[in-house]
Design an enzyme around this catalytic site. Structure first.
Site, PDB file in Angstrom:
ATOM      1  NE  ARG A  84      -3.922   8.903   1.972  1.00 34.80           N
ATOM      2  CZ  ARG A  84      -2.845   8.398   1.384  1.00 34.80           C
ATOM      3  NH1 ARG A  84      -1.857   9.205   1.035  1.00 34.80           N
ATOM      4  NH2 ARG A  84      -2.757   7.108   1.137  1.00 34.80           N
ATOM      5  CG  HIS A  95      -1.903  11.484  -4.766  1.00 39.54           C
ATOM      6  ND1 HIS A  95      -3.071  11.449  -4.044  1.00 39.54           N
ATOM      7  CD2 HIS A  95      -1.046  10.641  -4.132  1.00 39.54           C
ATOM      8  CE1 HIS A  95      -2.940  10.617  -3.013  1.00 39.54           C
ATOM      9  NE2 HIS A  95      -1.724  10.116  -3.055  1.00 39.54           N
TER      10      HIS A  95
END
Length: 307
Positions: free
Chosen positions: A222, A270
């Site tokens: 993250r 991502h």
């Protein structure tokens, strides 16, 4: 009834869930619906107060492995189970992504790419997998599979998690007291931790400074865990060799951010492990059936822990 909310690929998700749940009525936002009829939600990045309109909600299925946008929300009732996906094709993708990053630094492909741009022919001594020390932060379903696969390929692999784990071929460590010393013995750091109150800001400048000179980082966990300013300083001062970044504190990464142009940074948007819709829908159907039967369900989130 299961109600779907997703800002992306709505029609594909709706079709897949309807096919996987033939005995369940499936509808999708923004279709109007009787709030009292909604017992289950499948959602990704729902807006604030979205859950509050459904008084009989029993379970929420997150359309991904990460649940940091769900935990701690005041509109998600405590009695409703929060259930995350436990694979849905993401494990194999993450193994491939991390292996690409590992090979990039182990086999000097980053250096050869730079040399090519400068028309410079120079061979570097090879480094064997066994001589490459990899530390994987986060040993859940995906992180544990990544660490195990790297060990099977002959790398020297250590793993770190909040609670003790045992994995074949992996030297497992647990607890904050073990982390700094482990980083000092790491050539390539792979971060696959979930986002929690404990992991936010974990990889700050002080902690990154424990890595040996010339170490590399792969961050596919993250974005809020890695201090980008501290990272940039360590790259600019030659303390770190390079970094492969898939996640960021702000996504998309602003187009004027200096990391886009940094010669030692590789950026992906991502995509390290994206949810595959068809297997994810089948998994949600299986979890929902087990939930309705009162059986244990894999992926139920402990909200206090954040995963």
């Amino acid at each position: 009834m299961l109600y779907l909310y997703t800002p992306r690929q709505r029609e594909r998700w709706l079709a897949a869930l309807a096919a996987a749940l033939p005995d369940q009525q499936v509808m999708a936002w923004p279709e109007p619906v009787d709030p009292d009829a909604v017992r289950y939600l499948a959602a990704w990045r729902p807006p604030e107060q979205f859950f509050a309109q459904f008084p009989r909600l029993e379970a929420v299925f997150a359309l991904g492995a990460g649940v940091d946008r769900f935990v701690g929300r005041p509109d998600l009732p405590a009695q409703a189970a929060l259930i995350r996906l436990t694979d849905a094709g993401m494990t194999a993708q993450m193994q491939e992504y991390v292996l690409y990053g590992v090979l990039r630094y182990q086999r000097d492909f980053d250096r050869y790419g730079s040399q090519q741009r400068g028309h410079h022919w120079l061979q570097h001594p090879p480094r064997l997998a066994a001589d490459t020390r990899i530390t994987v932060l986060g040993l859940g379903e995906i992180g544990g599979a990544v660490a195990t696969r790297l060990a099977q390929l002959g790398y020297t692999v250590a793993g770190w998690s909040r609670s003790p784990r045992t994995l074949a071929g992996v030297a497992c460590h647990a607890g904050m007291a073990a982390l700094d010393g482990l980083l000092a013995r790491t050539d390539i750091l792979v971060n696959l931790l979930p986002s929690t109150a404990q992991t936010c800001g974990l990889l700050d400048g002080m902690r990154l400074s424990h890595l040996p000179p010339g170490a590399a980082i792969i961050n596919a966990g993250r974005g809020d865990q890695l201090d980008l300013d501290a990272l940039t300083l360590l790259l600019d001062t030659d303390r770190l060799r390079g970094v492969l970044l898939d996640v960021f504190p702000e996504e998309p990464l602003p187009p004027d951010h200096p990391l886009w142009q940094h010669p030692r940074v590789t950026i992906t948007p991502h995509v390290a492990a994206t949810t595959l819709i068809a297997p994810a829908a089948q998994q949600i159907a299986a979890k929902l059936a087990a939930f309705q039967r009162g059986e244990p369900v894999a992926g139920v989130v402990e909200r206090q822990r954040g995963y």
